[in-house]
Design a protein around this motif. Structure first.
Motif, PDB file in Angstrom:
ATOM      1  N   ARG A 259      -4.170 -16.622 -23.245  1.00  0.00           N
ATOM      2  CA  ARG A 259      -4.334 -15.491 -24.485  1.00  0.00           C
ATOM      3  C   ARG A 259      -4.708 -14.410 -23.563  1.00  0.00           C
ATOM      4  NH1 ARG A 259      -8.514 -16.460 -27.805  1.00  0.00           N
ATOM      5  NH2 ARG A 259      -9.438 -17.919 -26.124  1.00  0.00           N
ATOM      6  N   HIS A 260      -4.921 -14.365 -22.300  1.00  0.00           N
ATOM      7  CA  HIS A 260      -5.338 -12.938 -21.673  1.00  0.00           C
ATOM      8  C   HIS A 260      -4.249 -12.387 -20.861  1.00  0.00           C
ATOM      9  CE1 HIS A 260      -9.676 -14.257 -22.406  1.00  0.00           C
ATOM     10  NE2 HIS A 260      -9.174 -15.555 -22.185  1.00  0.00           N
ATOM     11  N   ASP A 261      -4.706 -11.227 -20.506  1.00  0.00           N
ATOM     12  CA  ASP A 261      -3.427 -10.388 -19.675  1.00  0.00           C
ATOM     13  C   ASP A 261      -3.867 -10.555 -18.331  1.00  0.00           C
ATOM     14  OD1 ASP A 261      -2.657  -9.107 -21.887  1.00  0.00           O
ATOM     15  OD2 ASP A 261      -4.115  -7.587 -22.058  1.00  0.00           O
ATOM     16  N   MET A 262      -3.079 -11.611 -17.882  1.00  0.00           N
ATOM     17  CA  MET A 262      -2.971 -11.818 -16.375  1.00  0.00           C
ATOM     18  C   MET A 262      -1.850 -12.479 -15.994  1.00  0.00           C
ATOM     19  SD  MET A 262      -5.674 -15.251 -16.493  1.00  0.00           S
ATOM     20  CE  MET A 262      -6.932 -13.940 -17.231  1.00  0.00           C
ATOM     21  N   ASN A 263      -1.677 -12.437 -14.590  1.00  0.00           N
ATOM     22  CA  ASN A 263      -0.454 -12.915 -14.126  1.00  0.00           C
ATOM     23  C   ASN A 263      -0.826 -14.112 -13.369  1.00  0.00           C
ATOM     24  OD1 ASN A 263       1.431 -11.118 -14.581  1.00  0.00           O
ATOM     25  ND2 ASN A 263       0.776  -9.668 -12.975  1.00  0.00           N
TER      26      ASN A 263
ATOM     27  N   ASN B 274      -5.864 -26.725 -31.069  1.00  0.00           N
ATOM     28  CA  ASN B 274      -5.945 -25.899 -32.289  1.00  0.00           C
ATOM     29  C   ASN B 274      -4.889 -24.838 -32.190  1.00  0.00           C
ATOM     30  OD1 ASN B 274      -7.608 -26.798 -34.797  1.00  0.00           O
ATOM     31  ND2 ASN B 274      -9.226 -26.658 -32.855  1.00  0.00           N
ATOM     32  N   SER B 275      -4.276 -24.365 -33.270  1.00  0.00           N
ATOM     33  CA  SER B 275      -3.161 -23.418 -33.231  1.00  0.00           C
ATOM     34  C   SER B 275      -4.053 -22.114 -33.540  1.00  0.00           C
ATOM     35  CB  SER B 275      -2.223 -23.373 -34.266  1.00  0.00           C
ATOM     36  OG  SER B 275      -2.515 -23.329 -35.495  1.00  0.00           O
ATOM     37  N   SER B 276      -3.868 -21.021 -33.238  1.00  0.00           N
ATOM     38  CA  SER B 276      -4.518 -19.647 -33.463  1.00  0.00           C
ATOM     39  C   SER B 276      -4.963 -19.814 -34.900  1.00  0.00           C
ATOM     40  CB  SER B 276      -3.662 -18.384 -33.307  1.00  0.00           C
ATOM     41  OG  SER B 276      -3.242 -18.293 -31.887  1.00  0.00           O
ATOM     42  N   LYS B 277      -3.837 -19.983 -35.833  1.00  0.00           N
ATOM     43  CA  LYS B 277      -4.167 -20.057 -37.329  1.00  0.00           C
ATOM     44  C   LYS B 277      -5.434 -21.157 -37.380  1.00  0.00           C
ATOM     45  CE  LYS B 277      -1.329 -20.786 -41.234  1.00  0.00           C
ATOM     46  NZ  LYS B 277      -0.064 -21.309 -41.618  1.00  0.00           N
ATOM     47  N   ALA B 278      -5.092 -21.942 -36.937  1.00  0.00           N
ATOM     48  CA  ALA B 278      -6.217 -23.233 -37.130  1.00  0.00           C
ATOM     49  C   ALA B 278      -7.837 -22.725 -36.515  1.00  0.00           C
ATOM     50  CB  ALA B 278      -5.902 -24.657 -36.718  1.00  0.00           C
TER      51      ALA B 278
ATOM     52  N   ALA C 183      -6.409  -6.141 -38.986  1.00  0.00           N
ATOM     53  CA  ALA C 183      -7.034  -5.085 -38.031  1.00  0.00           C
ATOM     54  C   ALA C 183      -7.554  -5.840 -36.942  1.00  0.00           C
ATOM     55  CB  ALA C 183      -8.070  -4.294 -38.361  1.00  0.00           C
ATOM     56  N   SER C 184      -8.342  -6.920 -36.753  1.00  0.00           N
ATOM     57  CA  SER C 184      -9.095  -7.801 -35.950  1.00  0.00           C
ATOM     58  C   SER C 184      -8.060  -8.319 -35.284  1.00  0.00           C
ATOM     59  CB  SER C 184     -10.010  -8.565 -36.494  1.00  0.00           C
ATOM     60  OG  SER C 184     -10.382  -9.592 -35.991  1.00  0.00           O
ATOM     61  N   TYR C 185      -7.061  -8.855 -35.981  1.00  0.00           N
ATOM     62  CA  TYR C 185      -6.160  -9.859 -35.308  1.00  0.00           C
ATOM     63  C   TYR C 185      -5.055  -8.518 -34.443  1.00  0.00           C
ATOM     64  CZ  TYR C 185      -1.333 -12.354 -35.099  1.00  0.00           C
ATOM     65  OH  TYR C 185      -0.303 -12.850 -34.719  1.00  0.00           O
ATOM     66  N   LYS C 186      -4.906  -7.569 -34.790  1.00  0.00           N
ATOM     67  CA  LYS C 186      -4.034  -6.531 -34.096  1.00  0.00           C
ATOM     68  C   LYS C 186      -4.993  -5.685 -33.138  1.00  0.00           C
ATOM     69  CE  LYS C 186       0.154  -7.080 -35.477  1.00  0.00           C
ATOM     70  NZ  LYS C 186       1.195  -7.455 -34.679  1.00  0.00           N
ATOM     71  N   GLU C 187      -6.085  -6.255 -32.814  1.00  0.00           N
ATOM     72  CA  GLU C 187      -7.184  -5.317 -32.138  1.00  0.00           C
ATOM     73  C   GLU C 187      -6.501  -4.841 -30.758  1.00  0.00           C
ATOM     74  OE1 GLU C 187     -10.272  -7.682 -30.483  1.00  0.00           O
ATOM     75  OE2 GLU C 187     -11.468  -5.897 -29.856  1.00  0.00           O
ATOM     76  N   GLY C 188      -6.762  -3.511 -30.810  1.00  0.00           N
ATOM     77  CA  GLY C 188      -6.277  -2.614 -29.512  1.00  0.00           C
ATOM     78  C   GLY C 188      -4.800  -2.095 -29.802  1.00  0.00           C
ATOM     79  N   THR C 189      -4.490  -2.556 -30.680  1.00  0.00           N
ATOM     80  CA  THR C 189      -2.800  -1.927 -30.943  1.00  0.00           C
ATOM     81  C   THR C 189      -2.944  -0.712 -31.826  1.00  0.00           C
ATOM     82  OG1 THR C 189      -2.690  -3.159 -33.133  1.00  0.00           O
ATOM     83  CG2 THR C 189      -1.690  -4.240 -30.864  1.00  0.00           C
ATOM     84  N   TRP C 190      -1.896   0.035 -32.027  1.00  0.00           N
ATOM     85  CA  TRP C 190      -1.794   1.313 -32.516  1.00  0.00           C
ATOM     86  C   TRP C 190      -2.142   0.975 -34.155  1.00  0.00           C
ATOM     87  CZ3 TRP C 190       1.701   1.972 -36.666  1.00  0.00           C
ATOM     88  CH2 TRP C 190       2.830   1.126 -36.558  1.00  0.00           C
ATOM     89  N   ILE C 191      -1.574  -0.091 -34.510  1.00  0.00           N
ATOM     90  CA  ILE C 191      -2.033  -0.602 -36.024  1.00  0.00           C
ATOM     91  C   ILE C 191      -3.269  -0.596 -36.183  1.00  0.00           C
ATOM     92  CG2 ILE C 191      -1.740  -2.300 -37.764  1.00  0.00           C
ATOM     93  CD1 ILE C 191       0.825  -2.996 -36.414  1.00  0.00           C
TER      94      ILE C 191
ATOM     95  N   HIS D  50     -12.589 -22.126 -38.049  1.00  0.00           N
ATOM     96  CA  HIS D  50     -13.751 -21.852 -37.420  1.00  0.00           C
ATOM     97  C   HIS D  50     -14.357 -20.520 -37.435  1.00  0.00           C
ATOM     98  CE1 HIS D  50     -13.910 -25.554 -34.999  1.00  0.00           C
ATOM     99  NE2 HIS D  50     -12.646 -25.487 -35.056  1.00  0.00           N
ATOM    100  N   MET D  51     -13.419 -19.614 -37.070  1.00  0.00           N
ATOM    101  CA  MET D  51     -13.921 -18.144 -37.037  1.00  0.00           C
ATOM    102  C   MET D  51     -14.195 -17.274 -38.166  1.00  0.00           C
ATOM    103  SD  MET D  51     -12.330 -15.710 -34.402  1.00  0.00           S
ATOM    104  CE  MET D  51     -10.781 -15.089 -35.056  1.00  0.00           C
ATOM    105  N   LEU D  52     -13.428 -17.743 -39.398  1.00  0.00           N
ATOM    106  CA  LEU D  52     -13.700 -16.873 -40.626  1.00  0.00           C
ATOM    107  C   LEU D  52     -15.062 -17.326 -41.329  1.00  0.00           C
ATOM    108  CD1 LEU D  52     -12.071 -14.937 -42.400  1.00  0.00           C
ATOM    109  CD2 LEU D  52     -11.335 -16.786 -43.742  1.00  0.00           C
ATOM    110  N   LYS D  53     -15.339 -18.660 -41.429  1.00  0.00           N
ATOM    111  CA  LYS D  53     -16.793 -18.650 -41.736  1.00  0.00           C
ATOM    112  C   LYS D  53     -17.962 -18.099 -41.382  1.00  0.00           C
ATOM    113  CE  LYS D  53     -18.814 -23.106 -44.010  1.00  0.00           C
ATOM    114  NZ  LYS D  53     -18.813 -24.465 -44.055  1.00  0.00           N
ATOM    115  N   ASN D  54     -17.876 -18.381 -39.783  1.00  0.00           N
ATOM    116  CA  ASN D  54     -18.713 -17.544 -39.066  1.00  0.00           C
ATOM    117  C   ASN D  54     -18.981 -16.079 -39.310  1.00  0.00           C
ATOM    118  OD1 ASN D  54     -20.359 -19.652 -37.365  1.00  0.00           O
ATOM    119  ND2 ASN D  54     -18.472 -20.366 -37.354  1.00  0.00           N
ATOM    120  N   ALA D  55     -17.692 -15.449 -39.194  1.00  0.00           N
ATOM    121  CA  ALA D  55     -17.795 -14.109 -39.316  1.00  0.00           C
ATOM    122  C   ALA D  55     -17.967 -13.579 -40.974  1.00  0.00           C
ATOM    123  CB  ALA D  55     -16.202 -13.597 -38.866  1.00  0.00           C
ATOM    124  N   ALA D  56     -17.841 -14.555 -41.817  1.00  0.00           N
ATOM    125  CA  ALA D  56     -18.420 -13.793 -43.162  1.00  0.00           C
ATOM    126  C   ALA D  56     -19.645 -13.729 -43.298  1.00  0.00           C
ATOM    127  CB  ALA D  56     -17.574 -15.182 -43.978  1.00  0.00           C
TER     128      ALA D  56
END
Lengths: 517, 313
Positions: A60-64, B220-224, B119-127, B229-235
């Motif tokens: 998931r990280h930016d790396m080569n 786990n997939s990113s969705k899982a 927005a968090s999913y797209k963190e760092g992008t222009w969106i 895990h993440m949503l409940k803790n972040a809530a």
């Protein structure tokens, strides 16, 4: 025996910084079924990066990444994440360093142990998942598996949580278990239990283990082979025996040298005067209406020019004693007498102990500004520079901020801060346990040197008997808030009076000379 | 259970203190209800007679206890200005304001949560950056002004609703609800921006936590990982914030009712303050306090449900 894992020429390069930075160079490793191999190095050596790459957790990280990682004949490097996911939590499992934070705080233990099974072996009946999770919890020697199954992480101790992490890792019978500093955050006696547990799993289930640690002596207790890493390179590899007997690389020798040896103990003259006296100190905490005696009728004296060791596991009351002696913990009975002004304290975590927004000069001046109103600004500056020199730091550190310093340098600053008021007594609470082994050695040497030069007494608090041995003139062993043993290090070492002390000695890998083969 | 009783008890005490404060405050501040009722041309003797009739001459503690006992039975006295029971005056307005609150809450959640997650999913992008900028702007605009803007854009320009054309729920439920959309949006928008920001920050900090790495290491997939895990803790911080938001929304609704010409609780509160119609003001303030306390209580229970680390005593 079948080759399980073959890593060749693995190079890892971060690309998300302005200038790309290589963190692992030409990493090679072959692991057969049932092997148990140690990977040793200090933080930043690239050992964890290599392990995460093998576990497929760097995607998931930016790396080569280049080279190859072949597991059971399949290339894992740069393969799609869906392929990796088939192996993760099934055939390749990981145990991480921080049991306190590596479990999801809002999920029950049972759920978390079953998680891997539910992902990789779908559609089993619920009872089956539960039965296997309970079996795994029993495998890691958790007594009350049923209760643990229904608990939340915060209800368990660090050692129990790490057992849970291991249970979750072995529940699906993995072929490769990667343990990244699994015992670093734990007490020595718990460390020894976890190592024994990993040995058992390796033997009974033929699970190959890659054991990552900064602690060479721990690795030597567990592993058949060792790789030593420094600055991203494997600098030495071979059987544990070979490496201990004939270390070829200078860094390996330094690591072996850093394992405190009981033969070379500090012997110096302890004075007759008392610098502090603790009498019948008792600290009682109340939790949920129940009384808990954190410190129970503890009495001792510290003499001038003495280093007194206070040893015990977490919860034994050693930090509470320090706090009471400094007046931070006010709710105590019994007396604390200081024969000198300004006893000072060095804390465990140099990373969090310094205000990140202030300069080192400001931080060092602070005690003078608060307690010595009689001296001028110019004198204060001179004293700061003098203190920096004492701890071996250059003058220009005055203008630096804590973030620009390494861990060892920060701890030197913390020590300089304690020296600035010229105390007769310094209380050091686990001053090196957050540092790398080689840095630990430097800091301990510095403390010894300052102790001799400045005639300052030190109350040295630690869970690590090996460190205490080398440093102290006298040792007090604490258990559950009480003193269980007290004496000179060599006496305790040759003839421990209490079973608890021998257990601590064994856990620390210190065996009396007579027992050594 | 012991905890629930303790909590309810502390709520009751708080409410009592609020009631006392309001009662005392309106007795102390200058202004004579009798005078404002009869007008400046009234004679001194008729004023005195009215004061006597209204019970204003009796000692404050006696009046407070009487008022409290009656209030417990649902009787908040009689409005000075309209001479009708306060309770019936308020009751007819409650559905309007409550509908607006519920709609605001609904808008707030359906705007902030998906956008915060995205927005968090797209963190760092222009969106992510675009969402952040728009979010900043919306957060900075106070509700009454966003209300005016919404009126201008959707009412005057696009004619999605008729400005000032409030329809009572008893007359036409459908038209009432469609009229309420825009005032509710005005209240919800700045709060959505805050919650979005909070959730975004919370998700981003959870992302790098150790247990997330553990979750990935189990295949786990990113969705899982996100939903498991993440949503409940972040809530958690969002839930805490919700309690405060509800109190703030009630305050916001008073102004928004003025902007959109809605005859809700806010409107009668303002006119009653102007007319020194204290029984009405007291009743409304105590009621608002009760709503805030109850919503905070609910948030507290919700928090306990989500986070096992909160001690259950």
């Amino acid at each position: 025996m079948d080759t399980l894992l073959k890593v060749e020429d693995l190079n890892i390069e971060f690309t998300d910084h302005k200038t790309p930075e290589t963190v692992v160079y030409d990493f090679d490793l072959v692991l057969n079924e049932g092997d148990i191999v140690g990977l040793v190095g200090e933080s930043g050596s690239g050992k964890s990066m290599s392990a995460l790459a093998i576990a497929g957790l760097l995607s998931r990280h930016d790396m080569n990444k280049s080279g190859s990682i072949i597991f059971e004949g399949r290339e894992l490097l740069n393969c799609p994440r869906s392929d990796l996911r088939e192996l993760q939590g099934d055939k390749i499992c990981m145990v991480f360093q921080e049991p306190m934070t590596s479990l999801d705080p809002v999920k029950r233990i049972g759920w978390q142990v079953e998680e891997g099974l539910r992902i990789h072996e779908k559609d089993l009946p619920d009872e089956e998942y539960k039965a296997r999770a309970i079996a795994a919890l029993k495998d890691v020697e958790l007594d009350d598996a049923e209760r643990v199954y229904n608990s939340y992480p915060h209800e368990l101790s660090g050692g129990m949580r790490q057992r849970v992490m291991i249970a979750a890792a072995i529940v699906g019978h993995p072929r490769l278990l990667i343990c990244d500093e699994p015992t670093t955050a734990l007490d020595v006696s718990v460390q020894a239990q976890i190592v024994a547990l990993l040995k058992k799993i390796n033997k009974e289930k033929k699970t190959a283990i890659l054991f990552i640690s900064h602690d060479l002596s721990l690795v030597s207790q567990l592993c058949e082979r060792v790789l030593v890493m420094k600055n991203g390179y494997i600098v030495e590899s071979g059987t544990t025996d070979e490496i201990f007997r004939h270390p070829t690389h200078e860094y390996t020798r330094k690591l072996i040298g850093a394992i405190p040896n009981c033969d070379e103990m500090a012997i110096d003259m302890v004075g007759d005067d008392t610098v502090a006296r603790v009498n019948d100190l008792t600290v009682i905490y109340r939790k949920n209406g129940r009384e808990f005696r954190a410190v129970d009728k503890v009495s001792f004296e510290i003499h001038d020019k003495e280093i007194l060791g206070l040893v015990g596991e977490s919860g034994s009351g050693k930090s509470t004693i320090a706090k009471a002696m400094l007046g931070i913990e006010k709710k105590h009975t019994g007396t604390v007498e200081h024969m000198s002004e300004y006893p000072q304290m060095i804390f465990q975590d140099p990373y969090g102990s310094l205000n990140p927004s202030k300069t080192i000069g400001f931080i060092l001046e602070e005690p003078l500004r608060n307690l010595r109103k009689d001296i001028s600004k110019q004198e204060r500056k001179e004293k700061v520079i003098e203190a920096l020199k004492l701890v071996g730091l250059p003058e220009d550190f005055i203008k630096r901020k804590p973030s620009e310093l390494s861990g060892g340098q920060k701890q030197r600053v913390c020590i300089a801060q304690t020296l600035i008021l010229k105390p007769k007594l310094i209380i050091a609470d686990e001053p090196v346990s957050a540092l790398d082994v080689t840095i630990q050695q430097e800091i301990l040497n510095l403390m010894l040197q300052l102790h001799e030069e400045l005639d300052v007494s030190i109350l040295f608090i630690s869970h690590d008997l090996r460190v205490v041995y080398k440093m102290c003139d006298r040792i007090i062993v604490l258990k559950d808030g009480r003193i269980v043993e007290e004496g000179r290090p060599e006496d305790i070492y040759h003839d421990p009076k209490e079973e608890y002390t021998s257990m601590l000695l064994r856990s620390a890998g210190l065996i009396a000379k007579g027992d050594n083969q | 259970m012991k905890y629930v009783i303790k909590k309810l008890l502390s709520c009751a005490i708080t409410l009592l203190i609020v009631a006392l404060l309001v009662f005392v405050a309106f007795s102390i501040i200058p202004g004579d209800p009798a005078l404002s009722r009869l007008g400046t041309s009234a004679t001194e003797s008729s004023l005195a007679a009215l004061r006597e009739q209204m019970g204003l001459n009796r000692p404050l503690p006696v009046r407070f206890v009487e008022w409290l006992l009656a209030a417990l039975k649902g009787d908040f006295g009689t409005s000075y200005s309209y001479n009708i029971p306060v309770s019936s005056m308020i009751m007819s307005k409650i559905p309007i304001t409550v509908t607006m609150m519920i709609m605001s809450l609904f808008f707030m959640l359906i705007i902030s949560i998906p956008l915060g997650v995205y927005a968090s999913y797209k963190e760092g992008t222009w969106i992510d950056r675009v969402i952040q900028i728009i979010n900043q702007v919306i957060m900075a605009v106070p509700p009454f002004f966003s209300g005016i803007l919404i009126t201008l854009i959707f009412g005057v320009t696009f004619r999605f609703f008729r400005v000032g054309g409030f329809v009572a729920p008893g007359v036409d439920m459908g038209r009432f609800l469609s009229y309420m959309i825009f005032p509710s949006l005005s209240i919800a928008l700045p709060k959505s921006a805050m919650i979005l920001n909070l959730l975004y920050g919370s998700l981003n900090s959870e992302k790098t936590k150790d247990y997330i790495r553990t979750a990935y290491s189990r295949g786990n997939s990113s969705k899982a990982v996100f939903f498991g895990h993440m949503l409940k803790n972040a809530a958690m911080p969002v839930i805490t914030f919700l309690g405060m938001v509800i109190a703030d929304m009630i305050a916001g609704s008073i102004i928004i009712e003025q902007v959109f010409g809605i005859p809700g609780l806010g409107r009668i509160l303002l006119t009653s303050i102007q007319n020194r119609d204290y029984p009405v003001v007291e009743a409304i303030i105590v009621m608002i306090a009760a709503v805030v306390l109850v919503s905070n209580l609910l948030v507290d229970f919700l928090y306990r449900l989500v986070d096992p680390r909160v001690e259950k005593k």
